[in-house]
Design a protein around this motif. Structure first.
Motif, PDB file in Angstrom:
ATOM      1  N   GLU A   1      -5.877  10.752   2.793  1.00  0.00           N
ATOM      2  CA  GLU A   1      -6.524   9.762   3.652  1.00  0.00           C
ATOM      3  C   GLU A   1      -6.306   8.348   3.128  1.00  0.00           C
ATOM      4  OE1 GLU A   1      -8.049  10.317   6.588  1.00  0.00           O
ATOM      5  OE2 GLU A   1      -7.356  12.387   6.341  1.00  0.00           O
ATOM      6  N   THR A   2      -6.140   8.223   1.827  1.00  0.00           N
ATOM      7  CA  THR A   2      -5.930   6.889   1.244  1.00  0.00           C
ATOM      8  C   THR A   2      -4.583   6.753   0.545  1.00  0.00           C
ATOM      9  OG1 THR A   2      -7.142   7.597  -0.740  1.00  0.00           O
ATOM     10  CG2 THR A   2      -8.387   6.437   0.945  1.00  0.00           C
ATOM     11  N   ALA A   3      -3.934   7.870   0.202  1.00  0.00           N
ATOM     12  CA  ALA A   3      -2.602   7.811  -0.400  1.00  0.00           C
ATOM     13  C   ALA A   3      -1.535   7.928   0.686  1.00  0.00           C
ATOM     14  CB  ALA A   3      -2.430   8.943  -1.412  1.00  0.00           C
ATOM     15  N   THR A   4      -0.412   7.256   0.484  1.00  0.00           N
ATOM     16  CA  THR A   4       0.723   7.340   1.403  1.00  0.00           C
ATOM     17  C   THR A   4       1.751   8.280   0.782  1.00  0.00           C
ATOM     18  OG1 THR A   4       0.360   5.075   2.189  1.00  0.00           O
ATOM     19  CG2 THR A   4       2.539   6.035   2.577  1.00  0.00           C
ATOM     20  N   ILE A   5       1.857   9.492   1.316  1.00  0.00           N
ATOM     21  CA  ILE A   5       2.821  10.485   0.835  1.00  0.00           C
ATOM     22  C   ILE A   5       3.997  10.487   1.799  1.00  0.00           C
ATOM     23  CG2 ILE A   5       3.200  12.917   0.307  1.00  0.00           C
ATOM     24  CD1 ILE A   5       0.175  13.147  -0.245  1.00  0.00           C
ATOM     25  N   PHE A   6       5.194  10.191   1.298  1.00  0.00           N
ATOM     26  CA  PHE A   6       6.355  10.004   2.178  1.00  0.00           C
ATOM     27  C   PHE A   6       7.612  10.490   1.476  1.00  0.00           C
ATOM     28  CE2 PHE A   6       6.285   6.422  -0.599  1.00  0.00           C
ATOM     29  CZ  PHE A   6       7.580   5.973  -0.730  1.00  0.00           C
ATOM     30  N   ASN A   7       8.724  10.574   2.234  1.00  0.00           N
ATOM     31  CA  ASN A   7       9.987  10.993   1.628  1.00  0.00           C
ATOM     32  C   ASN A   7      11.104   9.998   1.942  1.00  0.00           C
ATOM     33  OD1 ASN A   7       9.686  12.331   4.326  1.00  0.00           O
ATOM     34  ND2 ASN A   7      11.790  12.961   3.938  1.00  0.00           N
ATOM     35  N   HIS A   8      12.051   9.926   1.007  1.00  0.00           N
ATOM     36  CA  HIS A   8      13.148   8.965   1.090  1.00  0.00           C
ATOM     37  C   HIS A   8      13.844   8.934   2.451  1.00  0.00           C
ATOM     38  CE1 HIS A   8      14.351   8.453  -3.404  1.00  0.00           C
ATOM     39  NE2 HIS A   8      13.804   7.352  -2.955  1.00  0.00           N
ATOM     40  N   SER A   9      14.295  10.113   2.873  1.00  0.00           N
ATOM     41  CA  SER A   9      15.194  10.155   4.028  1.00  0.00           C
ATOM     42  C   SER A   9      14.515   9.749   5.320  1.00  0.00           C
ATOM     43  CB  SER A   9      15.807  11.554   4.173  1.00  0.00           C
ATOM     44  OG  SER A   9      14.803  12.522   4.363  1.00  0.00           O
ATOM     45  N   ALA A  10      13.190   9.656   5.313  1.00  0.00           N
ATOM     46  CA  ALA A  10      12.447   9.277   6.518  1.00  0.00           C
ATOM     47  C   ALA A  10      12.174   7.784   6.593  1.00  0.00           C
ATOM     48  CB  ALA A  10      11.130  10.043   6.582  1.00  0.00           C
ATOM     49  N   VAL A  11      12.594   7.018   5.574  1.00  0.00           N
ATOM     50  CA  VAL A  11      12.283   5.582   5.530  1.00  0.00           C
ATOM     51  C   VAL A  11      13.587   4.785   5.382  1.00  0.00           C
ATOM     52  CG1 VAL A  11      10.842   3.809   4.448  1.00  0.00           C
ATOM     53  CG2 VAL A  11      10.112   6.191   4.395  1.00  0.00           C
ATOM     54  N   PRO A  12      14.280   4.524   6.489  1.00  0.00           N
ATOM     55  CA  PRO A  12      15.574   3.836   6.415  1.00  0.00           C
ATOM     56  C   PRO A  12      15.507   2.470   5.733  1.00  0.00           C
ATOM     57  CG  PRO A  12      15.239   4.785   8.597  1.00  0.00           C
ATOM     58  CD  PRO A  12      13.945   4.933   7.863  1.00  0.00           C
ATOM     59  N   ALA A  13      14.441   1.715   5.953  1.00  0.00           N
ATOM     60  CA  ALA A  13      14.354   0.366   5.381  1.00  0.00           C
ATOM     61  C   ALA A  13      14.385   0.398   3.863  1.00  0.00           C
ATOM     62  CB  ALA A  13      13.085  -0.333   5.875  1.00  0.00           C
TER      63      ALA A  13
ATOM     64  N   PHE B   1      10.088  -1.685  -2.229  1.00  0.00           N
ATOM     65  CA  PHE B   1       9.983  -1.670  -0.765  1.00  0.00           C
ATOM     66  C   PHE B   1       8.526  -1.824  -0.327  1.00  0.00           C
ATOM     67  CE2 PHE B   1       8.117   2.475  -0.484  1.00  0.00           C
ATOM     68  CZ  PHE B   1       7.686   2.616   0.831  1.00  0.00           C
ATOM     69  N   CYS B   2       7.604  -1.263  -1.131  1.00  0.00           N
ATOM     70  CA  CYS B   2       6.181  -1.354  -0.786  1.00  0.00           C
ATOM     71  C   CYS B   2       5.462  -2.406  -1.632  1.00  0.00           C
ATOM     72  CB  CYS B   2       5.509   0.000  -0.948  1.00  0.00           C
ATOM     73  SG  CYS B   2       5.476   0.646  -2.630  1.00  0.00           S
ATOM     74  N   LYS B   3       6.257  -3.186  -2.385  1.00  0.00           N
ATOM     75  CA  LYS B   3       5.730  -4.242  -3.251  1.00  0.00           C
ATOM     76  C   LYS B   3       4.719  -3.686  -4.255  1.00  0.00           C
ATOM     77  CE  LYS B   3       6.514  -7.875   0.157  1.00  0.00           C
ATOM     78  NZ  LYS B   3       5.958  -9.066   0.835  1.00  0.00           N
ATOM     79  N   ALA B   4       5.049  -2.512  -4.800  1.00  0.00           N
ATOM     80  CA  ALA B   4       4.199  -1.943  -5.850  1.00  0.00           C
ATOM     81  C   ALA B   4       4.216  -2.873  -7.057  1.00  0.00           C
ATOM     82  CB  ALA B   4       4.697  -0.562  -6.241  1.00  0.00           C
ATOM     83  N   ASN B   5       3.066  -3.067  -7.658  1.00  0.00           N
ATOM     84  CA  ASN B   5       2.989  -3.934  -8.847  1.00  0.00           C
ATOM     85  C   ASN B   5       2.571  -3.169 -10.092  1.00  0.00           C
ATOM     86  OD1 ASN B   5       0.347  -3.494  -8.079  1.00  0.00           O
ATOM     87  ND2 ASN B   5      -0.214  -5.668  -7.938  1.00  0.00           N
ATOM     88  N   LEU B   6       2.466  -1.840  -9.958  1.00  0.00           N
ATOM     89  CA  LEU B   6       2.075  -1.017 -11.097  1.00  0.00           C
ATOM     90  C   LEU B   6       2.789   0.333 -10.978  1.00  0.00           C
ATOM     91  CD1 LEU B   6       0.142  -1.064 -13.565  1.00  0.00           C
ATOM     92  CD2 LEU B   6      -1.552   0.080 -12.124  1.00  0.00           C
TER      93      LEU B   6
ATOM     94  N   ALA C   1       4.011  13.391   7.971  1.00  0.00           N
ATOM     95  CA  ALA C   1       4.308  12.546   9.128  1.00  0.00           C
ATOM     96  C   ALA C   1       3.477  11.262   9.102  1.00  0.00           C
ATOM     97  CB  ALA C   1       4.045  13.319  10.422  1.00  0.00           C
ATOM     98  N   ALA C   2       2.201  11.399   8.757  1.00  0.00           N
ATOM     99  CA  ALA C   2       1.340  10.215   8.683  1.00  0.00           C
ATOM    100  C   ALA C   2       1.784   9.286   7.564  1.00  0.00           C
ATOM    101  CB  ALA C   2      -0.110  10.645   8.464  1.00  0.00           C
ATOM    102  N   GLY C   3       2.162   9.862   6.415  1.00  0.00           N
ATOM    103  CA  GLY C   3       2.645   9.040   5.309  1.00  0.00           C
ATOM    104  C   GLY C   3       3.948   8.347   5.639  1.00  0.00           C
ATOM    105  N   ASN C   4       4.851   9.053   6.312  1.00  0.00           N
ATOM    106  CA  ASN C   4       6.129   8.445   6.692  1.00  0.00           C
ATOM    107  C   ASN C   4       5.933   7.307   7.689  1.00  0.00           C
ATOM    108  OD1 ASN C   4       7.701  10.058   5.036  1.00  0.00           O
ATOM    109  ND2 ASN C   4       8.115  11.586   6.621  1.00  0.00           N
ATOM    110  N   GLU C   5       4.993   7.479   8.606  1.00  0.00           N
ATOM    111  CA  GLU C   5       4.714   6.405   9.568  1.00  0.00           C
ATOM    112  C   GLU C   5       4.220   5.152   8.848  1.00  0.00           C
ATOM    113  OE1 GLU C   5       2.089   5.606  13.656  1.00  0.00           O
ATOM    114  OE2 GLU C   5       1.917   7.509  12.577  1.00  0.00           O
ATOM    115  N   ARG C   6       3.333   5.342   7.902  1.00  0.00           N
ATOM    116  CA  ARG C   6       2.805   4.216   7.123  1.00  0.00           C
ATOM    117  C   ARG C   6       3.905   3.582   6.270  1.00  0.00           C
ATOM    118  NH1 ARG C   6       0.305  -0.219   5.476  1.00  0.00           N
ATOM    119  NH2 ARG C   6      -0.565  -0.134   3.382  1.00  0.00           N
ATOM    120  N   ALA C   7       4.709   4.423   5.604  1.00  0.00           N
ATOM    121  CA  ALA C   7       5.778   3.900   4.747  1.00  0.00           C
ATOM    122  C   ALA C   7       6.822   3.140   5.563  1.00  0.00           C
ATOM    123  CB  ALA C   7       6.436   5.046   3.981  1.00  0.00           C
ATOM    124  N   ASN C   8       7.105   3.612   6.769  1.00  0.00           N
ATOM    125  CA  ASN C   8       8.071   2.908   7.616  1.00  0.00           C
ATOM    126  C   ASN C   8       7.556   1.547   8.057  1.00  0.00           C
ATOM    127  OD1 ASN C   8      10.720   4.218   8.404  1.00  0.00           O
ATOM    128  ND2 ASN C   8       9.335   5.974   8.522  1.00  0.00           N
TER     129      ASN C   8
END
Length: 340
Positions: free
Chosen positions: A90-102, A154-159, A315-322
């Motif tokens: 609900e608060t973590a974004t779980i995603f995979n490489h191949s689903a995030v072209p940017a 890509f997500c501007k992670a700072n840690l 799917a929800a994580g990939n949408e957020r990551a995209n």
């Protein structure tokens, strides 16, 4: 260590100011080495209020192998492992490489910011090449640190929580962020490395615990499978059990494993077993690990019984990551003067 202490204090004071990028390659089940090395820390940071991006690095599977075997099954299993240990989708974004072209498109400008010589000197790349199953070094393997820089930035992670062996990769990400700012203007934070302070767990054969060596206790292992693995673990001929990682690595790894599962100091566990010998030690470890993993296994069994739920989490994580990746890529293109 001082820098890590300072970072921990800053995180505790203002967790909402931090975004973490972390992840794993879906090359097999996650195991206790992953749990105590990284997974527990991710859960701790998330519960503290840090925003968590968790990458399933499917493109990086082919860094050191020809094909990505059983990838859909392994990705769903990895998501089940994440959720079973306590990562909250609900608060973590779980995603995979191949689903995030940017994310992957950032590789192009990032590669222009580092030299071939810098990549060739990277000790982690050298280690990956030395351990590679491939006959020749692929371009993906050679540029692996730049792909990791794209993961982080890509997500501007700072840690970024890392072990000491991953610091060279982290430094490439920091270099890319600084050089992009110098050349095009400020878009990316310079990410800090948060060193994990957990001793390395050896596998049951005395080598580093690894998915590919068959020497690891998987989070998904049954109680009987766990008992068989620990029973076969290497020890030594000395009867008295002590905690001496340098002098007695096999015995000490078992002691440490029991201690981590019990939340105690390894010296205390060793002293309690005393002259019981390897049989008593293994009995304690088997009981400790199985008790520790009991709720994780129960939760994981529920999750894998509902693959549609696991797909929905991804799917929800990939949408957020995209959405995040597209916004970052637009900023990058604008900074480079590529937006008409």
């Amino acid at each position: 260590m001082h820098e890590t202490t300072d970072l921990e204090e800053r995180v505790a004071a203002d967790p909402g100011a931090f975004r973490v990028l972390t992840g794993d390659r879906p090359t097999g089940p996650l195991h206790l080495g992953h749990y105590f090395g990284t997974l527990a820390n991710r859960v701790r940071l998330q519960r503290a209020g840090v925003e968590l991006f968790v990458l399933i690095a499917d493109y990086q599977v082919i860094i050191d192998r020809d094909v990505a075997e059983r990838l859909p099954e392994r990705m769903l299993g990895q998501i089940a492992d994440y959720l079973a240990v306590g990562i909250d989708p609900e608060t973590a974004t779980i995603f995979n490489h191949s689903a995030v072209p940017a994310l992957n498109q950032l590789m192009l400008p990032f590669l222009s910011l580092v030299s071939v010589a810098e990549l060739g000197r990277n000790p982690t790349v050298k280690d990956e090449i030395a351990a590679s199953r491939q006959a020749a070094v692929s371009g993906l393997m050679f540029t692996y640190p730049v792909h990791q820089a794209a993961d982080i930035l890509f997500c501007k992670a700072n840690l970024v929580p890392v072990g000491k062996d991953q610091l060279p990769h982290q430094e490439i990400a920091r270099t890319v962020a600084r050089r992009f700012t110098e050349r095009y203007g400020p878009v990316f934070p310079v990410p800090d490395a948060l060193l994990t302070d957990v001793p390395v767990l050896l596998g049951t054969d005395g080598a580093k615990m690894s998915k590919s060596r068959g020497n690891a206790i998987d989070l998904s292992a049954t109680a009987d499978e766990t008992a068989r693995l620990i029973t076969r673990a290497k020890t030594d001929a000395e009867r008295r059990i002590t905690y001496d990682p340098d002098g007695r690595p096999g015995v000490s790894t078992l002691v440490l494993l029991a201690a981590l599962c019990q939340g105690r100091e390894p010296e205390s566990v060793a002293a309690e077993i005393g002259d019981g010998g390897a049989a008593a030690l293994k009995k304690v470890v088997i009981e400790s690990v199985n008790e520790f993993l009991r709720p994780v296994r129960a939760r994981r069994a529920e999750l894998v019984a509902d693959p549609a739920q696991l797909r929905a989490v991804l799917a929800a994580g990939n949408e957020r990551a995209n959405a995040v990746g597209d916004a970052t890529l637009h900023e990058v293109r604008a900074a480079m003067g590529a937006v008409v």
